[in-house]
Design a protein around this motif. Structure first.
Motif, mmCIF file in Angstrom:
data_model
loop_
_atom_site.group_PDB
_atom_site.id
_atom_site.type_symbol
_atom_site.label_atom_id
_atom_site.label_comp_id
_atom_site.label_asym_id
_atom_site.label_seq_id
_atom_site.Cartn_x
_atom_site.Cartn_y
_atom_site.Cartn_z
ATOM 1 N N ASP A 82 0.885 -1.157 0.000
ATOM 2 C CA ASP A 82 0.000 0.000 0.000
ATOM 3 C C ASP A 82 0.923 1.206 0.000
ATOM 4 O OD1 ASP A 82 -1.089 1.837 2.647
ATOM 5 O OD2 ASP A 82 -2.440 1.633 0.944
ATOM 6 N N THR A 84 -0.242 4.410 0.823
ATOM 7 C CA THR A 84 -0.770 5.453 1.706
ATOM 8 C C THR A 84 0.003 5.543 3.019
ATOM 9 O OG1 THR A 84 -2.933 5.074 0.722
ATOM 10 C CG2 THR A 84 -2.893 6.313 2.783
ATOM 11 N N ARG A 113 1.559 -7.551 -3.075
ATOM 12 C CA ARG A 113 0.628 -8.296 -2.212
ATOM 13 C C ARG A 113 0.645 -9.745 -2.661
ATOM 14 N NH1 ARG A 113 -4.617 -4.130 -2.339
ATOM 15 N NH2 ARG A 113 -3.428 -2.322 -1.617
ATOM 16 N N GLU A 115 -1.200 -12.275 -3.200
ATOM 17 C CA GLU A 115 -2.566 -12.746 -3.383
ATOM 18 C C GLU A 115 -2.562 -13.945 -4.316
ATOM 19 O OE1 GLU A 115 -5.699 -9.716 -3.328
ATOM 20 O OE2 GLU A 115 -4.251 -8.407 -4.294
ATOM 21 N N ARG A 122 -2.497 -9.303 -9.508
ATOM 22 C CA ARG A 122 -1.077 -9.634 -9.564
ATOM 23 C C ARG A 122 -0.456 -9.505 -8.179
ATOM 24 N NH1 ARG A 122 -1.543 -12.460 -13.113
ATOM 25 N NH2 ARG A 122 0.673 -12.559 -13.495
ATOM 26 N N GLN A 127 0.325 1.232 -8.941
ATOM 27 C CA GLN A 127 -0.740 2.185 -8.621
ATOM 28 C C GLN A 127 -0.280 3.608 -8.923
ATOM 29 O OE1 GLN A 127 -1.673 1.784 -4.443
ATOM 30 N NE2 GLN A 127 -3.116 0.109 -4.788
ATOM 31 N N GLU A 131 -2.608 11.671 -2.161
ATOM 32 C CA GLU A 131 -2.992 11.785 -0.758
ATOM 33 C C GLU A 131 -3.048 13.288 -0.455
ATOM 34 O OE1 GLU A 131 -3.765 8.959 0.442
ATOM 35 O OE2 GLU A 131 -2.522 7.560 -0.699
ATOM 36 N N ARG A 257 -14.523 -1.346 1.919
ATOM 37 C CA ARG A 257 -13.103 -1.274 1.539
ATOM 38 C C ARG A 257 -12.260 -2.241 2.375
ATOM 39 N NH1 ARG A 257 -10.957 0.297 -2.228
ATOM 40 N NH2 ARG A 257 -9.352 1.615 -1.368
ATOM 41 N N TYR A 261 -7.635 1.423 7.744
ATOM 42 C CA TYR A 261 -7.437 2.778 8.260
ATOM 43 C C TYR A 261 -8.564 3.745 7.904
ATOM 44 C CZ TYR A 261 -5.018 2.888 3.661
ATOM 45 O OH TYR A 261 -4.668 2.736 2.359
ATOM 46 N N TYR A 262 -9.556 3.289 7.147
ATOM 47 C CA TYR A 262 -10.558 4.233 6.662
ATOM 48 C C TYR A 262 -11.505 4.742 7.730
ATOM 49 C CZ TYR A 262 -8.992 3.211 1.960
ATOM 50 O OH TYR A 262 -8.226 3.088 0.833
ATOM 51 N N ALA A 279 -12.504 -3.747 -9.833
ATOM 52 C CA ALA A 279 -12.228 -2.451 -9.203
ATOM 53 C C ALA A 279 -11.000 -1.825 -9.865
ATOM 54 C CB ALA A 279 -11.984 -2.630 -7.707
HETATM 55 P P1 HAM Z 1 -6.864 -0.632 -2.870
HETATM 56 O O1 HAM Z 1 -8.344 -0.639 -3.112
HETATM 57 O O2 HAM Z 1 -6.287 -1.733 -2.076
HETATM 58 O O3 HAM Z 1 -6.560 0.770 -2.210
HETATM 59 O O4 HAM Z 1 -6.133 -0.590 -4.259
HETATM 60 C C1 HAM Z 1 -6.434 0.393 -5.236
HETATM 61 C C2 HAM Z 1 -6.498 -0.236 -6.623
HETATM 62 O O5 HAM Z 1 -5.296 -0.980 -6.896
HETATM 63 C C3 HAM Z 1 -7.603 -1.268 -6.805
HETATM 64 O O6 HAM Z 1 -8.838 -0.640 -7.089
HETATM 65 C C4 HAM Z 1 -7.085 -2.048 -8.002
HETATM 66 O O7 HAM Z 1 -7.369 -1.367 -9.213
HETATM 67 C C5 HAM Z 1 -5.597 -2.056 -7.780
HETATM 68 N N1 HAM Z 1 -5.195 -3.350 -7.188
HETATM 69 C C6 HAM Z 1 -5.326 -3.746 -5.906
HETATM 70 N N2 HAM Z 1 -4.842 -4.991 -5.733
HETATM 71 C C7 HAM Z 1 -4.396 -5.393 -6.956
HETATM 72 C C8 HAM Z 1 -3.755 -6.587 -7.439
HETATM 73 N N3 HAM Z 1 -3.468 -7.614 -6.645
HETATM 74 N N4 HAM Z 1 -3.425 -6.653 -8.764
HETATM 75 C C9 HAM Z 1 -3.701 -5.606 -9.588
HETATM 76 N N5 HAM Z 1 -4.275 -4.461 -9.181
HETATM 77 C C10 HAM Z 1 -4.625 -4.344 -7.888
HETATM 78 C C11 HAM Z 1 -5.313 1.157 -1.762
HETATM 79 O O8 HAM Z 1 -4.306 0.557 -2.022
HETATM 80 C C12 HAM Z 1 -5.314 2.443 -0.975
HETATM 81 N N6 HAM Z 1 -3.924 2.751 -0.584
HETATM 82 C C13 HAM Z 1 -5.905 3.577 -1.772
HETATM 83 C C14 HAM Z 1 -5.932 4.835 -0.981
HETATM 84 C C15 HAM Z 1 -5.115 5.911 -1.111
HETATM 85 N N7 HAM Z 1 -6.750 5.109 0.022
HETATM 86 C C16 HAM Z 1 -6.477 6.308 0.511
HETATM 87 N N8 HAM Z 1 -5.453 6.787 -0.181
#
Ligand code: HAM
Length: 415
Positions: A82, A84, A113, A115, A122, A127, A131, A257, A261-262, A279
């Protein structure tokens, strides 16, 4: 089978998809700057505590998905799952909040991650995100959401916006016992994963894609009914501002979500045609994160867009029609080789993208290479034209050609 392959779930981004990928990043970064955000770069790895404290012990990312390792100095480090938490850590460490609020930062970052890999999911992905720290009011929420929508629009993606408020910790301490009681009452009907979540992170049961869970959750109590007056006012403010900005959204009361932390505003963008991993971006407010990381109180909100998924979705809309190259310089005679190198250099200096053969090919094979390179034009240098100080400019799509001076090629191409 080759000797080595990219690690499972970590993919190479190759042309032509890498071109789409690049376009998404550029569109994002352009807009971030236009909205007053400045770039921040944080390390690829952090002290593991940064994520343990921000994502909480109960979160799946912390319990199952982090790439954590011990370095040669016996420090526990983690590849960022992440961006953030690292950004907030950097703001606190360098006291950026003392230089005036809000602090508006953007990033393009690899995220890790562990996953289960599948299409659009992936273990390393990219990303882009922002912020904004310091403002507690709904106006910054609306601006942040508008900015995310603008990026998706700029790359030609139609995405649906889901919006919710998950309240502040006070609202949740009213609501969670009610939810847990409900879940315990229906425990037998829930999947194993969801049963496991009841005590650790009950909100996450809303994210389950299992039919049995969904059936139960259709009747679950909703956080929206437990918001305190000031969280409800804040949420009304966000909705009003979005409506007056002409941004369409649907209030989705089950949107919670996946990160812990939200507080208050939570949102997510989804795009049709991506299957289960639909998403393309999400974000929300995290008013307690700074304190969780040892800083002063500092409210914040942001989002991240998944570049890999957006590139997939944009590709699904049709082939990327942009030519990869403006001009391919072709020599009809070996005697023109030096002149061709010079021509390519002059075109590049004039701001035109140009390439040239380095494989000693004949004329026909060079034209084929020009096609393969995705060139919109070729410039042919021959002895006869050289004598007149001219080159042949050929439109690669129509085959139409004309003789012009080399010095005029750049202007013609840019038209
Ligand atoms: P998140 O929803 O975990 O938010 O990830 C944001 C976006 O990253 C997802 O909507 C998706 O498009 C992409 N994503 C997440 N996991 C994967 C994956 N395994 N493979 C490909 N794409 C992925 C955050 O990460 C928060 N930090 C967002 C945020 C910023 N909130 C507040 N500030």
């Amino acid at each position: 089978v080759t000797l080595f392959q990219a690690p499972k779930g970590a993919s190479d981004v190759l042309p032509p998809r890498s071109g789409v990928f690049e376009r998404v990043v550029r569109a994002g970064e352009d807009l971030f700057r236009r909205y007053g955000y400045r770039r921040v770069e944080t390390p690829v790895f952090e002290d593991t505590g940064v994520f343990e404290r921000s994502l909480q012990e109960g979160s799946e990312i912390v319990t199952k998905q982090m790439y954590t390792f011990t370095d040669r100095g016996s420090r526990s480090l983690t590849l960022k799952p992440d961006a953030t938490a690292p950004v907030v850590r950097a703001v606190i460490e360098h006291g950026l909040d003392r230089a005036g609020l809000p602090v508006k930062l953007y990033y393009t970052s690899p995220i890790f991650r562990q996953e289960r890999p599948q299409a659009g999911r992936r273990r390393q992905f990219t990303q882009i995100g922002v912020e904004a720290l310091g403002s507690p009011g709904p106006e910054i929420d609306a601006e942040v959401i508008e900015l995310a929508a603008a990026v998706l629009k700029a790359v030609g993606l139609e995405a649906a916006l889901a919006l919710n408020s998950i309240g502040h910790p006070g609202c949740r301490s009213e609501y969670l016992p009610v939810l847990v009681e409900f879940l315990n009452g229906r425990r037998e009907e829930l999947s194993k994963d969801s049963q496991f979540r009841i005590d650790r992170n009950p909100l996450r049961v809303f994210d389950s894609k299992e039919d049995a869970d969904r059936k139960v959750m259709a009747g679950a109590p909703l956080i929206g009914d437990y918001l305190c007056g000031s969280c409800a006012d804040h949420f009304d403010g966000v909705k009003e501002l979005l409506t007056s900005a002409g941004i369409e959204f649907v209030v989705q009361q089950t949107l919670v979500r996946g990160l812990d932390y939200y507080t208050r505003t939570a949102f997510e963008f989804t795009s049709k045609g991506l299957g289960s991993q639909d998403a393309v971006g999400g974000g929300g407010r995290y008013d307690g994160l700074s304190e969780a990381l040892g800083g002063d109180p500092l409210p914040g909100i942001g989002f991240a867009l998944g570049v890999d998924r957006i590139a997939l979705a944009v590709e699904n809309l049709g082939p990327a029609d942009e030519a990869a190259l403006d001009v391919y310089v072709v020599t009809a005679a070996d005697s023109q080789r030096r002149a061709a190198l010079e021509a390519a250099r002059r075109l590049r200096e004039a701001g035109v993208s140009a390439d040239i053969d380095f494989m000693s090919r004949g004329l026909k094979a060079q034209l084929k290479a020009a096609d393969r390179a995705g060139a919109r034009w070729s410039v042919v240098l021959g002895e006869r034209e050289a004598a007149e100080g001219k080159v042949t400019l050929r439109d690669m799509a129509s085959g139409e050609q004309s003789e012009i001076e080399l010095g005029q090629v750049a202007a013609r191409v840019k038209q």
